[in-house]
Write an enzyme that holds these catalytic residues in place. Structure first.
Site, mmCIF file in Angstrom:
data_model
loop_
_atom_site.group_PDB
_atom_site.id
_atom_site.type_symbol
_atom_site.label_atom_id
_atom_site.label_comp_id
_atom_site.label_asym_id
_atom_site.label_seq_id
_atom_site.Cartn_x
_atom_site.Cartn_y
_atom_site.Cartn_z
ATOM 1 N N SER A 146 0.848 -1.187 0.000
ATOM 2 C CA SER A 146 0.000 0.000 0.000
ATOM 3 C C SER A 146 0.884 1.237 0.000
ATOM 4 O O SER A 146 2.011 1.212 0.501
ATOM 5 C CB SER A 146 -0.864 0.004 1.258
ATOM 6 O OG SER A 146 -1.390 1.292 1.520
ATOM 7 N N TYR A 159 -4.236 -0.042 9.259
ATOM 8 C CA TYR A 159 -4.039 -0.498 7.884
ATOM 9 C C TYR A 159 -2.600 -0.216 7.439
ATOM 10 O O TYR A 159 -1.914 -1.090 6.906
ATOM 11 C CB TYR A 159 -5.023 0.229 6.970
ATOM 12 C CG TYR A 159 -4.935 -0.166 5.521
ATOM 13 C CD1 TYR A 159 -5.475 -1.371 5.077
ATOM 14 C CD2 TYR A 159 -4.326 0.660 4.578
ATOM 15 C CE1 TYR A 159 -5.408 -1.747 3.742
ATOM 16 C CE2 TYR A 159 -4.252 0.302 3.244
ATOM 17 C CZ TYR A 159 -4.791 -0.898 2.829
ATOM 18 O OH TYR A 159 -4.721 -1.264 1.512
#
Length: 258
Positions: A146, A159
């Protein structure tokens, strides 16, 4: 005719979290490149639908559910794939979850649930399938990283931490397994519109900021990840390992955009 090294014919790919969003797009892309593809997830109905899409592209598939929080479930998936196809050459780890909330308010149980899927789920699948690939002396593992591994993104600490850990795990496994014929890399998507994040992106301040920071001035399409995945899954990437391949329209390169 495509480049022979990019041809995935006679290879089998398992895509965990392959029934929607990025995972489904990668399942389609790998099938189009010639692979048999097993797209899997927790929900039987979605698994069947995704497997049917692979078959519609002229490839073989298998409808088998999998829950990455359960090692036995992952082992069953490997056994089913091996009895159907003989071996598994490609693993893509797409199972993921996120939640946006100020870090001070974030319940520890939610934090743990995100790490459980994004980090430990990836680790479990890498270990189960990695062992099989090491025995066969051939494998391609593609994890999903990510932008939050590189940049702080507002109010998604769990996250970001989980995905940074996936980046580190990718590099560590790459060097541990480098002499075993197994390449371990990660794809890092930029801002792609999916069903999961549309509400966060469309017509919001956050969405506008993402666009401003993207030199291409648009959100990516999930299909735009497929080429990078096919490359990392292929024999063309035989000397590529421990790499995080960013597909982000220029965000990470961006300083001043005008």
């Amino acid at each position: 005719m495509g480049h022979p090294l990019l041809d995935l014919s006679d290879k089998t790919a398992v895509v965990i979290g392959g029934t929607s969003g990025i995972g489904l797009a990668l399942s389609r892309g790998l099938a189009q490149a010639g692979a048999n593809v097993v797209p899997t997830g927790r929900r039987d109905e979605q698994v069947r639908a995704a497997a049917a899409e692979v078959v519609a592209l002229g490839r073989r598939s298998l409808a088998e559910t999998c829950d990455v929080t359960d090692n036995r479930s992952i082992e069953r998936l490997l056994q089913s794939a091996c009895s159907e196809f003989g071996s598994v050459e490609i693993l893509v780890n797409c199972a993921g979850r996120t939640k946006r909330m100020p870090t001070l308010d974030f319940p520890e149980a939610e934090w743990n649930a995100i790490l459980e899927t994004n980090l430990y789920g990836t680790l479990r699948a890498c270990r189960v399938f990695g062992r099989h690939m090491i025995e066969k002396h051939y494998g391609r593992i593609i994890n999903i990283g990510s932008l939050s591994s590189f940049l702080g993104l507002f109010e998604v600490a769990a996250y970001g931490a989980s995905k940074s850990a996936v980046g580190s795990l990718t590099k560590t496994l790459a060097i541990e397994w480098a002499t075993s014929g197994v390449c371990v890399n990660a794809l890092v998507p930029g801002v792609l519109r999916t069903n999961l994040n549309a509400a966060l992106l469309d017509g919001t301040e956050r969405g506008r900021e993402f666009l401003m920071r993207t030199p291409m001035r648009r959100f990516g399409k999930i299909e735009e990840l497929a080429g990078a995945a096919v490359f990392l899954a292929s024999d063309a990437a035989s000397f590529v390992t421990g790499h995080l391949l960013v597909v982000d329209g220029g965000i990470l390169a961006s300083g001043v955009n005008q």
